[in-house]
Motif scaffolding. Structure first.
Motif, PDB file in Angstrom:
ATOM      1  N   THR A  16      -6.913   0.359  -2.865  1.00 11.77           N
ATOM      2  CA  THR A  16      -7.379   0.527  -1.722  1.00 11.77           C
ATOM      3  C   THR A  16      -8.809  -0.223  -1.720  1.00 11.77           C
ATOM      4  N   ASP A  17      -8.685  -0.588  -0.469  1.00 11.91           N
ATOM      5  CA  ASP A  17     -10.626  -1.046  -0.041  1.00 11.91           C
ATOM      6  C   ASP A  17     -11.657  -0.114  -0.533  1.00 11.91           C
ATOM      7  N   ALA A  18     -11.550   0.868  -0.137  1.00 10.12           N
ATOM      8  CA  ALA A  18     -11.890   2.062  -0.838  1.00 10.12           C
ATOM      9  C   ALA A  18     -12.253   1.946  -2.587  1.00 10.12           C
ATOM     10  N   GLY A  19     -11.715   1.931  -2.743  1.00  9.94           N
ATOM     11  CA  GLY A  19     -10.983   1.416  -4.148  1.00  9.94           C
ATOM     12  C   GLY A  19     -11.732  -0.153  -4.974  1.00  9.94           C
ATOM     13  N   LEU A  20     -11.280  -0.791  -4.313  1.00 14.32           N
ATOM     14  CA  LEU A  20     -11.680  -2.155  -4.399  1.00 14.32           C
ATOM     15  C   LEU A  20     -13.771  -2.390  -4.048  1.00 14.32           C
ATOM     16  N   ALA A  21     -13.587  -1.746  -3.203  1.00 15.85           N
ATOM     17  CA  ALA A  21     -15.098  -1.257  -2.654  1.00 15.85           C
ATOM     18  C   ALA A  21     -15.932  -1.263  -4.141  1.00 15.85           C
ATOM     19  N   SER A  22     -15.705   0.167  -4.589  1.00 13.05           N
ATOM     20  CA  SER A  22     -16.092   1.202  -5.949  1.00 13.05           C
ATOM     21  C   SER A  22     -16.824  -0.049  -7.061  1.00 13.05           C
TER      22      SER A  22
END
Length: 155
Positions: A16-22
């Motif tokens: 996910t984009d949120a997971g990638l960001a984290s």
């Protein structure tokens, strides 16, 4: 009850984009800390002070306001940093040629030497780490570097 197989893995999180960001945030911060730890042992300057020397090395003479904007700090904070660097002989201050209210900051030979010695030490450490990667992994990093630069410069 949670089992080890139920724990999120890096592979699952970055889907996910949120997971990638984290994951990217964490990885970049850890790499930055590691690189900061590889600084030249004789160098007593902070990473913020080195960033100012680096900006002057890359871009030439800058006003205090330009440096503040580049480093995303308030002008009074940049004035204090520039004053410390000037007191140490790393930069020189002079009046702006057309606006007497502004100060132009110039990198001195001492500042240039300290910056380049520090960069060389950190670059050597990183080059050793890169040598341990596969050719494919290095190719991925070559493609990612311009993207990371764009992210770092984004508003």
């Amino acid at each position: 009850m949670t089992y080890a197989n139920d724990m999120p893995t890096t592979e699952n999180v970055v889907r996910t984009d949120a997971g990638l960001a984290s994951e990217l945030r964490l990885s970049v911060m850890r790499l930055r800390r590691r690189l900061a730890g590889e600084r030249h042992p004789d160098n007593l300057l902070s990473m913020g002070q080195l960033a100012i020397l680096g900006a002057l090395y890359r871009n030439g003479d800058q006003t205090v306001g330009e440096l503040a904007a580049m480093e995303r700090v308030q002008p009074p904070s940049m004035t204090r940093t520039v004053n410390c660097l000037a007191d140490g002989g790393y930069v020189e201050r002079r009046s702006h040629p057309s606006d007497g209210r502004q100060v132009v900051v110039t990198l001195t030979e001492e500042g240039r030497a300290v910056l380049l010695a520090d960069r060389a030490r950190r670059d050597e450490w990183l080059a050793r780490q890169l040598a341990g990667l596969t050719a494919e992994e290095r190719a991925v990093l070559r493609k990612a570097t311009p993207i990371l630069q764009r992210l770092a410069q984004a508003d």
